[in-house]
Design an enzyme around this catalytic site. Structure first.
Site, PDB file in Angstrom:
ATOM      1  N   CYS A  52       0.789  -1.334   0.181  1.00 43.91           N
ATOM      2  CA  CYS A  52      -0.094  -0.002   0.070  1.00 43.91           C
ATOM      3  C   CYS A  52       0.909   1.174   0.160  1.00 43.91           C
ATOM      4  O   CYS A  52       1.739   1.415   0.927  1.00 43.91           O
ATOM      5  CB  CYS A  52      -0.697  -0.195   1.160  1.00 43.91           C
ATOM      6  SG  CYS A  52      -1.565   1.473   1.829  1.00 43.91           S
ATOM      7  N   GLU A  53       0.581   2.217  -0.958  1.00 42.16           N
ATOM      8  CA  GLU A  53       1.405   3.459  -1.154  1.00 42.16           C
ATOM      9  C   GLU A  53       1.041   4.483   0.207  1.00 42.16           C
ATOM     10  O   GLU A  53       1.829   5.245   0.299  1.00 42.16           O
ATOM     11  CB  GLU A  53       1.326   4.127  -2.305  1.00 42.16           C
ATOM     12  CG  GLU A  53      -0.102   4.771  -2.604  1.00 42.16           C
ATOM     13  CD  GLU A  53      -0.323   5.488  -3.858  1.00 42.16           C
ATOM     14  OE1 GLU A  53      -1.351   6.241  -3.829  1.00 42.16           O
ATOM     15  OE2 GLU A  53       0.392   5.154  -4.523  1.00 42.16           O
ATOM     16  N   HIS A  54       0.150   4.105   0.922  1.00 41.50           N
ATOM     17  CA  HIS A  54      -0.373   5.052   1.879  1.00 41.50           C
ATOM     18  C   HIS A  54       0.310   4.502   3.293  1.00 41.50           C
ATOM     19  O   HIS A  54       0.505   5.370   4.344  1.00 41.50           O
ATOM     20  CB  HIS A  54      -1.872   4.946   2.199  1.00 41.50           C
ATOM     21  CG  HIS A  54      -2.564   5.719   0.917  1.00 41.50           C
ATOM     22  ND1 HIS A  54      -3.584   4.871   0.460  1.00 41.50           N
ATOM     23  CD2 HIS A  54      -2.248   6.626   0.289  1.00 41.50           C
ATOM     24  CE1 HIS A  54      -4.059   5.635  -0.704  1.00 41.50           C
ATOM     25  NE2 HIS A  54      -3.178   6.576  -0.491  1.00 41.50           N
ATOM     26  N   HIS A  55       0.708   3.293   3.346  1.00 40.03           N
ATOM     27  CA  HIS A  55       0.976   2.839   4.906  1.00 40.03           C
ATOM     28  C   HIS A  55       2.175   1.723   4.776  1.00 40.03           C
ATOM     29  O   HIS A  55       2.795   1.636   5.582  1.00 40.03           O
ATOM     30  CB  HIS A  55      -0.070   1.823   5.649  1.00 40.03           C
ATOM     31  CG  HIS A  55      -1.370   2.808   5.863  1.00 40.03           C
ATOM     32  ND1 HIS A  55      -2.401   2.637   5.019  1.00 40.03           N
ATOM     33  CD2 HIS A  55      -1.548   3.879   6.661  1.00 40.03           C
ATOM     34  CE1 HIS A  55      -3.252   3.437   5.300  1.00 40.03           C
ATOM     35  NE2 HIS A  55      -2.819   4.161   6.262  1.00 40.03           N
ATOM     36  N   GLN A  93      -4.671  -0.464  -4.899  1.00 41.18           N
ATOM     37  CA  GLN A  93      -5.208  -1.682  -5.586  1.00 41.18           C
ATOM     38  C   GLN A  93      -5.959  -1.109  -6.978  1.00 41.18           C
ATOM     39  O   GLN A  93      -5.716  -1.466  -8.028  1.00 41.18           O
ATOM     40  CB  GLN A  93      -6.158  -2.362  -4.859  1.00 41.18           C
ATOM     41  CG  GLN A  93      -6.783  -3.646  -5.727  1.00 41.18           C
ATOM     42  CD  GLN A  93      -7.613  -4.520  -4.566  1.00 41.18           C
ATOM     43  OE1 GLN A  93      -7.221  -4.495  -3.269  1.00 41.18           O
ATOM     44  NE2 GLN A  93      -8.633  -5.094  -5.155  1.00 41.18           N
ATOM     45  N   HIS A 121      -5.941  -6.139   2.565  1.00 43.79           N
ATOM     46  CA  HIS A 121      -4.991  -5.287   2.917  1.00 43.79           C
ATOM     47  C   HIS A 121      -4.586  -4.962   4.226  1.00 43.79           C
ATOM     48  O   HIS A 121      -5.366  -4.993   5.348  1.00 43.79           O
ATOM     49  CB  HIS A 121      -5.586  -3.745   2.602  1.00 43.79           C
ATOM     50  CG  HIS A 121      -5.932  -3.637   1.252  1.00 43.79           C
ATOM     51  ND1 HIS A 121      -5.366  -2.480   0.360  1.00 43.79           N
ATOM     52  CD2 HIS A 121      -6.628  -4.379   0.244  1.00 43.79           C
ATOM     53  CE1 HIS A 121      -5.824  -2.577  -0.934  1.00 43.79           C
ATOM     54  NE2 HIS A 121      -6.304  -3.727  -0.980  1.00 43.79           N
ATOM     55  N   CYS A 123      -2.949  -3.118   5.966  1.00 44.28           N
ATOM     56  CA  CYS A 123      -3.365  -1.594   6.687  1.00 44.28           C
ATOM     57  C   CYS A 123      -4.689  -1.668   7.219  1.00 44.28           C
ATOM     58  O   CYS A 123      -4.969  -0.995   8.074  1.00 44.28           O
ATOM     59  CB  CYS A 123      -3.227  -0.470   5.732  1.00 44.28           C
ATOM     60  SG  CYS A 123      -4.129  -0.517   4.074  1.00 44.28           S
TER      61      CYS A 123
END
Length: 165
Positions: A52-55, A93, A121, A123
């Site tokens: 995940c690019e956020h976490h 995704q 995910h 996250c």
């Protein structure tokens, strides 16, 4: 003492985990075979892991790809390679699903492409709301899969394992 070599190990691990950033997935679709096959080609249950690019935590899932060839087909392992390359990048995704469909459509010029990704995910399962076993499903359709509801339904039936179409 146990952490002394950790930075180097993490750097090597990231090189492997994010190797898709240095690869062009279209290269794997350049070699195709002239075939008179004009029916659906489906590769399902292709396992992958991404981040995940956020976490920056893992996304674990499986992908299903179908396309309707016009004049040529590609080796089925090449479709799995496209997934592998996009999965080995920091991203969402939703973006990955769209990129896979766009790459196959652009490279093969088929009558249509269908992509479905099912993933869990970390996250969401190991932090934050902590909801295990929640799956996210994303789809992307082009051509006949987007324009003909019967083709979309055929794709979904085949992904589920129903071969009565």
């Amino acid at each position: 003492e146990g952490l002394a070599e950790t930075p180097a190990r993490v750097a090597r691990a990231y090189e492997e985990v994010f190797a898709g950033l240095r690869e062009d997935p279209k290269i794997h679709l350049e070699k195709s075979f002239s075939e008179n096959h004009r029916e659906l080609v489906l590769v399902r249950d292709i396992p992958f892991y991404s981040h995940c690019e956020h976490h920056m935590v893992p996304i674990l899932g499986k992908a299903h790809i179908a396309y309707m060839p016009i004049n040529s087909v590609v080796g089925i392992s090449k479709l799995a390679r496209v997934i592998e390359i996009y999965a080995k990048r920091l991203q969402t995704q939703e973006t990955m699903t769209a990129q896979i469909a766009e790459t196959i459509a652009s490279a093969l010029k088929p009558a249509g492409v269908a992509v479905m990704i099912e993933a869990k995910h970390q996250c969401m399962t190991t932090r934050g709301i902590k909801k295990p076993d929640v799956a996210t499903i994303t789809t992307q359709f082009t051509g006949v899969f987007k324009d003909d509801p019967r083709m979309e339904e055929r794709f979904f039936r085949l992904v589920r394992g129903d071969r009565s179409y």
